[in-house]
Design a protein around this motif. Structure first.
Motif, PDB file in Angstrom:
ATOM      1  N   ASP A 229       2.720   3.830   2.727  1.00 17.24           N
ATOM      2  CA  ASP A 229       3.957   3.583   1.991  1.00 17.24           C
ATOM      3  C   ASP A 229       3.999   2.119   1.584  1.00 17.24           C
ATOM      4  N   PRO A 230       3.299   1.746   0.519  1.00 18.51           N
ATOM      5  CA  PRO A 230       3.189   0.330   0.149  1.00 18.51           C
ATOM      6  C   PRO A 230       4.513  -0.235  -0.365  1.00 18.51           C
ATOM      7  N   VAL A 231       4.640  -1.543  -0.235  1.00 14.47           N
ATOM      8  CA  VAL A 231       5.828  -2.227  -0.738  1.00 14.47           C
ATOM      9  C   VAL A 231       5.786  -2.250  -2.262  1.00 14.47           C
ATOM     10  N   HIS A 232       6.925  -1.930  -2.888  1.00 16.56           N
ATOM     11  CA  HIS A 232       7.042  -1.971  -4.345  1.00 16.56           C
ATOM     12  C   HIS A 232       7.719  -3.289  -4.718  1.00 16.56           C
ATOM     13  N   PHE A 233       6.953  -4.336  -4.912  1.00 14.45           N
ATOM     14  CA  PHE A 233       7.554  -5.625  -5.246  1.00 14.45           C
ATOM     15  C   PHE A 233       8.063  -5.609  -6.687  1.00 14.45           C
ATOM     16  N   GLU A 292       4.010   7.183  -7.393  1.00  8.35           N
ATOM     17  CA  GLU A 292       3.519   6.849  -6.059  1.00  8.35           C
ATOM     18  C   GLU A 292       2.000   6.676  -6.050  1.00  8.35           C
ATOM     19  N   GLY A 293       1.306   7.532  -6.793  1.00  8.35           N
ATOM     20  CA  GLY A 293      -0.148   7.412  -6.865  1.00  8.35           C
ATOM     21  C   GLY A 293      -0.579   6.106  -7.518  1.00  8.35           C
ATOM     22  N   GLN A 294       0.165   5.667  -8.537  1.00  5.22           N
ATOM     23  CA  GLN A 294      -0.157   4.400  -9.194  1.00  5.22           C
ATOM     24  C   GLN A 294       0.137   3.216  -8.283  1.00  5.22           C
ATOM     25  N   TRP A 295       1.261   3.295  -7.555  1.00  5.95           N
ATOM     26  CA  TRP A 295       1.570   2.226  -6.605  1.00  5.95           C
ATOM     27  C   TRP A 295       0.492   2.138  -5.529  1.00  5.95           C
ATOM     28  N   ALA A 296      -0.050   3.279  -5.128  1.00  6.07           N
ATOM     29  CA  ALA A 296      -1.104   3.287  -4.111  1.00  6.07           C
ATOM     30  C   ALA A 296      -2.321   2.505  -4.607  1.00  6.07           C
ATOM     31  N   LYS A 297      -2.685   2.669  -5.871  1.00  6.69           N
ATOM     32  CA  LYS A 297      -3.831   1.950  -6.421  1.00  6.69           C
ATOM     33  C   LYS A 297      -3.552   0.450  -6.490  1.00  6.69           C
ATOM     34  N   VAL A 298      -2.309   0.079  -6.835  1.00 10.62           N
ATOM     35  CA  VAL A 298      -1.937  -1.335  -6.859  1.00 10.62           C
ATOM     36  C   VAL A 298      -2.000  -1.925  -5.452  1.00 10.62           C
ATOM     37  N   ALA A 299      -1.541  -1.144  -4.456  1.00 10.72           N
ATOM     38  CA  ALA A 299      -1.558  -1.621  -3.076  1.00 10.72           C
ATOM     39  C   ALA A 299      -2.980  -1.850  -2.579  1.00 10.72           C
ATOM     40  N   VAL A 300      -3.891  -0.952  -2.922  1.00 10.93           N
ATOM     41  CA  VAL A 300      -5.292  -1.136  -2.526  1.00 10.93           C
ATOM     42  C   VAL A 300      -5.862  -2.375  -3.207  1.00 10.93           C
TER      43      VAL A 300
END
Length: 405
Positions: A229-233, A292-300
């Protein structure tokens, strides 16, 4: 120490030096600090440091406490610092501790001061522990080996440990996987490694040095994490990547591009109206929101950009489809990683971790199997059963003629 006008009296309080009340309070604080030997006296000093409105008196008392050169005096100052709410008082306490000449390399008593801090780094008071660990020596810029020796961790309010006597060795350049069912302890292990949780029992050592004896902020700065659950800055796309290195305004273009390519975030950013400068929040005019899938790629990508000694990927790709997750993990495993980086992958999809050097299988807070994919398949235990079950499921789902009629 800060400059003085006379015999330890702070220059900042020079205007009050002629005040009899100031002189009495400062002298009383110094005398109490020097003579105090009981817990009751320590409590009085603690309240004095928190309640005194004159920073000159606070400084005089803190100086006297630190001059004692013992754990008890230092503990009172750190405890007050952790609870100080008034900005000037907190600033004054912090300045006294940071300016203590014993912290300087080669100064008489420097090693003694570090030993006192290490003793307080395991204090029963959480505030004292945190302040002590902020002052401890920083971790080295390289690490050859991280060892977990009989590490246990129990969440507050729980009776059963989430980690129970876990031991393992992680070596520079290795890729390691933690696998197991939900609640098996693999995510807790990653957080303990990152320094987010203090172990209940056992020890974690970086090249033989217990992390409780090292600076906590430097530990966290040497670990990069990408979580489920990455942070959405609400920052720009670029700042969402560079924030992992503590900056929103400076970027290494080559590193940023390599990170988004490896994570799959390059196509995400390319599709944004303002590309790298697009603000990732609908709360702002012309801001854009990601799935959510796009945020996951940004978090990685954020974790990869940090280029830390340890990279922990704790199921950040859970919201991706299996093919996208596999592509990300393959990029991490086969990409241009730092040669001495330790990479830990956590995933329920075992096909994504078969190329890891070592796979640890968790169950009920313990490691029940360890080895390479081939080793564990030949063992025929829990891992082999889980892998075969998943592989059979995928094969059945894709076999000709097995779809709906």
């Amino acid at each position: 120490m800060t400059s003085s006008t006379w015999d330890g009296e702070p220059a900042s309080a020079a205007a009050d030096a002629n005040s009899p009340a100031w002189a009495v309070r400062a002298a009383a604080g110094r005398r109490l600090a020097v003579a105090a030997e009981t817990p009751e006296a320590a409590d009085v000093l603690h309240r004095l440091l928190l309640d005194e409105r004159d920073t000159g008196v606070v400084q005089a008392t803190a100086e006297a406490l630190l001059a004692r050169r013992d754990v008890a005096g230092l503990r009172v100052v750190l405890k007050a610092l952790s609870r100080a709410e008034e900005f000037e008082v907190a600033d004054q306490l912090a300045a006294e501790v940071h300016c203590d000449p014993r912290r300087l390399s080669g100064e008489p008593g420097a090693e003694e001061f570090v030993q006192q801090l290490r003793a307080l780094a395991t204090d029963t008071d959480e505030g004292v522990r945190e302040e002590a660990r902020r002052l401890l020596p920083r971790l080295p810029t390289t690490v050859k080996e991280i060892r977990l020796d009989n590490v246990s961790y129990t969440y507050p309010g729980k009776e059963s440990p989430a980690l129970d006597q876990v031991s393992m060795t992680l070596r520079a350049g290795q890729t390691v996987a933690f696998v197991g069912v939900n609640g098996s302890g693999k995510s807790t292990a990653s957080r303990v490694l990152a320094g987010l949780y203090d172990v209940s029992d056992g020890a974690i050592r970086w090249d033989g040095v217990d992390v409780t004896a090292m600076n906590s902020e430097s530990l966290q700065s040497r670990v990069a994490m990408a979580l489920q659950d990455p942070v959405h800055f609400p920052f720009s796309a670029l700042a969402n990547i560079t924030v992992s290195r503590g900056t929103l305004t400076e970027a290494d273009p080559h590193r940023a591009l390599a990170a988004v390519r490896a994570s799959g975030a390059e196509t995400v950013i390319a599709a944004l109206r303002d590309r790298w400068s697009a603000v990732l929040s609908k709360r702002f005019k012309d801001g854009e929101e990601l799935s959510e899938g796009q945020w996951a790629k940004v978090a990685v990508a954020r974790g990869l950009y940090k280029d830390a000694l340890v990279l922990l990927l704790d199921q950040p790709t859970a919201s991706m489809d299996p093919r996208a997750e596999h592509a990300v993990y393959q990029a991490v495993l086969r990409g241009n990683r730092c040669g001495d980086q330790i990479t830990v992958l956590i995933s329920h999809r075992l096909a994504s971790v078969v190329e890891c050097d070592t796979i640890h299988v968790f169950e009920r807070g313990r490691i029940i199997e360890s080895g390479s994919h081939q080793d564990l398949m030949e063992l025929g235990g829990e891992y082999a059963e889980m892998f075969t079950l998943q592989a059979t499921g995928y094969a059945s789902a894709t076999a000709p003629g097995t779809g709906p009629a």
